[in-house]
Each structure stands twice: as structure tokens, then as C-alpha cells.
Design a protein around this motif. Structure first.
Motif, PDB file in Angstrom:
ATOM      1  N   GLY A   1      95.567   2.433  27.807  1.00  0.00           N
ATOM      2  CA  GLY A   1      95.055   2.835  29.090  1.00  0.00           C
ATOM      3  C   GLY A   1      93.744   3.575  29.003  1.00  0.00           C
ATOM      4  N   GLY A   2      93.220   3.769  27.796  1.00  0.00           N
ATOM      5  CA  GLY A   2      91.958   4.494  27.650  1.00  0.00           C
ATOM      6  C   GLY A   2      90.754   3.582  27.768  1.00  0.00           C
ATOM      7  N   ALA A   3      89.611   4.134  27.484  1.00  0.00           N
ATOM      8  CA  ALA A   3      88.356   3.385  27.517  1.00  0.00           C
ATOM      9  C   ALA A   3      87.516   3.776  26.314  1.00  0.00           C
ATOM     10  N   LEU A   4      86.561   2.924  25.977  1.00  0.00           N
ATOM     11  CA  LEU A   4      85.642   3.198  24.883  1.00  0.00           C
ATOM     12  C   LEU A   4      84.235   3.372  25.433  1.00  0.00           C
ATOM     13  N   THR A   5      83.535   4.358  24.942  1.00  0.00           N
ATOM     14  CA  THR A   5      82.121   4.515  25.239  1.00  0.00           C
ATOM     15  C   THR A   5      81.362   4.221  23.960  1.00  0.00           C
ATOM     16  N   VAL A   6      80.457   3.264  24.033  1.00  0.00           N
ATOM     17  CA  VAL A   6      79.656   2.848  22.885  1.00  0.00           C
ATOM     18  C   VAL A   6      78.232   3.342  23.123  1.00  0.00           C
ATOM     19  N   VAL A   7      77.736   4.202  22.220  1.00  0.00           N
ATOM     20  CA  VAL A   7      76.417   4.816  22.396  1.00  0.00           C
ATOM     21  C   VAL A   7      75.494   4.381  21.263  1.00  0.00           C
ATOM     22  N   GLY A   8      74.375   3.782  21.626  1.00  0.00           N
ATOM     23  CA  GLY A   8      73.391   3.340  20.651  1.00  0.00           C
ATOM     24  C   GLY A   8      72.347   4.413  20.390  1.00  0.00           C
ATOM     25  N   HIS A   9      71.893   4.462  19.152  1.00  0.00           N
ATOM     26  CA  HIS A   9      70.871   5.416  18.710  1.00  0.00           C
ATOM     27  C   HIS A   9      69.759   4.656  17.990  1.00  0.00           C
ATOM     28  N   ALA A  10      68.603   5.283  17.846  1.00  0.00           N
ATOM     29  CA  ALA A  10      67.477   4.690  17.138  1.00  0.00           C
ATOM     30  C   ALA A  10      66.822   5.744  16.258  1.00  0.00           C
ATOM     31  N   SER A  11      66.122   5.291  15.230  1.00  0.00           N
ATOM     32  CA  SER A  11      65.323   6.224  14.441  1.00  0.00           C
ATOM     33  C   SER A  11      64.044   6.526  15.202  1.00  0.00           C
ATOM     34  N   SER A  12      63.332   7.543  14.773  1.00  0.00           N
ATOM     35  CA  SER A  12      62.111   7.910  15.493  1.00  0.00           C
ATOM     36  C   SER A  12      60.895   7.128  15.019  1.00  0.00           C
ATOM     37  N   ARG A  13      61.046   6.265  14.040  1.00  0.00           N
ATOM     38  CA  ARG A  13      59.910   5.497  13.504  1.00  0.00           C
ATOM     39  C   ARG A  13      59.651   4.261  14.353  1.00  0.00           C
ATOM     40  N   THR A  14      58.476   4.198  14.939  1.00  0.00           N
ATOM     41  CA  THR A  14      58.107   3.016  15.718  1.00  0.00           C
ATOM     42  C   THR A  14      56.696   2.542  15.384  1.00  0.00           C
ATOM     43  N   GLY A  15      56.056   3.145  14.440  1.00  0.00           N
ATOM     44  CA  GLY A  15      54.695   2.732  14.121  1.00  0.00           C
ATOM     45  C   GLY A  15      53.689   3.413  15.024  1.00  0.00           C
ATOM     46  N   ASP A  16      52.510   2.858  15.074  1.00  0.00           N
ATOM     47  CA  ASP A  16      51.400   3.451  15.814  1.00  0.00           C
ATOM     48  C   ASP A  16      51.419   2.953  17.254  1.00  0.00           C
ATOM     49  N   MET A  17      52.004   3.751  18.151  1.00  0.00           N
ATOM     50  CA  MET A  17      52.040   3.391  19.564  1.00  0.00           C
ATOM     51  C   MET A  17      52.026   4.653  20.399  1.00  0.00           C
ATOM     52  N   SER A  18      51.739   4.490  21.671  1.00  0.00           N
ATOM     53  CA  SER A  18      51.706   5.645  22.567  1.00  0.00           C
ATOM     54  C   SER A  18      53.097   6.256  22.701  1.00  0.00           C
ATOM     55  N   VAL A  46      89.256  -6.063  23.112  1.00  0.00           N
ATOM     56  CA  VAL A  46      89.189  -4.884  23.978  1.00  0.00           C
ATOM     57  C   VAL A  46      88.800  -5.367  25.378  1.00  0.00           C
ATOM     58  N   PRO A  47      89.535  -4.980  26.410  1.00  0.00           N
ATOM     59  CA  PRO A  47      89.182  -5.427  27.763  1.00  0.00           C
ATOM     60  C   PRO A  47      87.777  -4.965  28.155  1.00  0.00           C
ATOM     61  N   ALA A  48      86.990  -5.882  28.693  1.00  0.00           N
ATOM     62  CA  ALA A  48      85.603  -5.560  29.067  1.00  0.00           C
ATOM     63  C   ALA A  48      85.541  -4.390  30.039  1.00  0.00           C
ATOM     64  N   ARG A  49      86.524  -4.283  30.928  1.00  0.00           N
ATOM     65  CA  ARG A  49      86.517  -3.197  31.917  1.00  0.00           C
ATOM     66  C   ARG A  49      86.718  -1.829  31.255  1.00  0.00           C
ATOM     67  N   ALA A  50      87.133  -1.802  29.989  1.00  0.00           N
ATOM     68  CA  ALA A  50      87.388  -0.550  29.285  1.00  0.00           C
ATOM     69  C   ALA A  50      86.254  -0.171  28.326  1.00  0.00           C
ATOM     70  N   VAL A  51      85.142  -0.903  28.383  1.00  0.00           N
ATOM     71  CA  VAL A  51      84.020  -0.630  27.474  1.00  0.00           C
ATOM     72  C   VAL A  51      82.800  -0.219  28.287  1.00  0.00           C
ATOM     73  N   TYR A  52      82.292   0.955  27.993  1.00  0.00           N
ATOM     74  CA  TYR A  52      81.094   1.474  28.645  1.00  0.00           C
ATOM     75  C   TYR A  52      80.001   1.599  27.598  1.00  0.00           C
ATOM     76  N   ILE A  79      81.141   5.249  18.642  1.00  0.00           N
ATOM     77  CA  ILE A  79      82.171   4.796  19.569  1.00  0.00           C
ATOM     78  C   ILE A  79      83.091   5.977  19.860  1.00  0.00           C
ATOM     79  N   PHE A  80      83.268   6.253  21.133  1.00  0.00           N
ATOM     80  CA  PHE A  80      84.118   7.351  21.574  1.00  0.00           C
ATOM     81  C   PHE A  80      85.313   6.792  22.340  1.00  0.00           C
ATOM     82  N   LEU A  81      86.484   7.302  22.046  1.00  0.00           N
ATOM     83  CA  LEU A  81      87.702   6.922  22.757  1.00  0.00           C
ATOM     84  C   LEU A  81      87.924   7.925  23.876  1.00  0.00           C
ATOM     85  N   ASN A  82      87.982   7.424  25.092  1.00  0.00           N
ATOM     86  CA  ASN A  82      88.215   8.256  26.275  1.00  0.00           C
ATOM     87  C   ASN A  82      89.608   7.936  26.811  1.00  0.00           C
ATOM     88  N   TYR A  83      90.451   8.937  26.905  1.00  0.00           N
ATOM     89  CA  TYR A  83      91.805   8.706  27.415  1.00  0.00           C
ATOM     90  C   TYR A  83      92.241   9.832  28.306  1.00  0.00           C
TER      91      TYR A  83
END
Length: 83
Positions: A1-18, A46-52, A79-83
Motif C-alpha cells: 500500500g506504500g509508494a516509491l519516490t525516485v529522486v534523480g541527482h547530477a554532478s556539478s560538472r557541465t563544462g563551459d556554459m552559463s 511496481v504499480p505506476a500509480r505508486a511511483v513518483y 529511492i524512498f519508500l513512503n508508507y
């Protein structure tokens, strides 16, 4: 009956840009990273309705990026489990 929250992260390296282009690029990669994991979780039953999906760009580093390994640690998905 819970849900999953999936959080993406990035490194700070992007090259020479504004600063604006840097933020857009890192937000985009963190969203795509989280969406890829969410798709796989759904494919595995995992049910799609349970993934954020969320993204935080490079705003929550777990490692200093003075070496390539530090950059790699910051390119991640949590990935965080929310219940």
C-alpha cells in the motif's frame, strides 16, 4: 500500500556554459536519470500509480567533486519508500 519516490541527482560538472544553461542541463539529466529508474521499477511490477519521480539537479551532493570518483558519487538516483 506504500509508494516509491525516485529522486534523480547530477554532478556539478557541465563544462563551459552559463549558469542558467548549467542548471537546465543538470536538472534535465537528473529528471532523465530518475525516469529511467522509475520505468524499470514499473517494468518489474511496481504499480505506476505508486511511483513518483523527482529531480534535484546538483543541489544535494554527497561527495566533493575534486576527483572523478566524487563526480560519479553525485550522479545517482535515490529511492524512498513512503508508507
Amino acid at each position: 500500500g506504500g509508494a516509491l519516490t525516485v529522486v534523480g541527482h547530477a554532478s556539478s560538472r557541465t563544462g563551459d556554459m552559463s549558469a542558467l544553461d548549467h542548471k537546465i542541463a543538470n536538472f534535465d539529466i537528473s529528471v532523465r536519470r530518475a525516469e529511467a529508474v522509475a520505468r524499470d521499477l514499473i517494468r518489474q511490477g511496481v504499480p505506476a500509480r505508486a511511483v513518483y519521480v523527482g529531480a534535484v539537479s546538483d543541489n544535494e551532493p554527497v561527495s566533493r567533486e575534486v576527483m572523478p570518483q566524487g563526480e560519479a558519487y553525485n550522479r545517482r538516483t535515490e529511492i524512498f519508500l513512503n508508507y
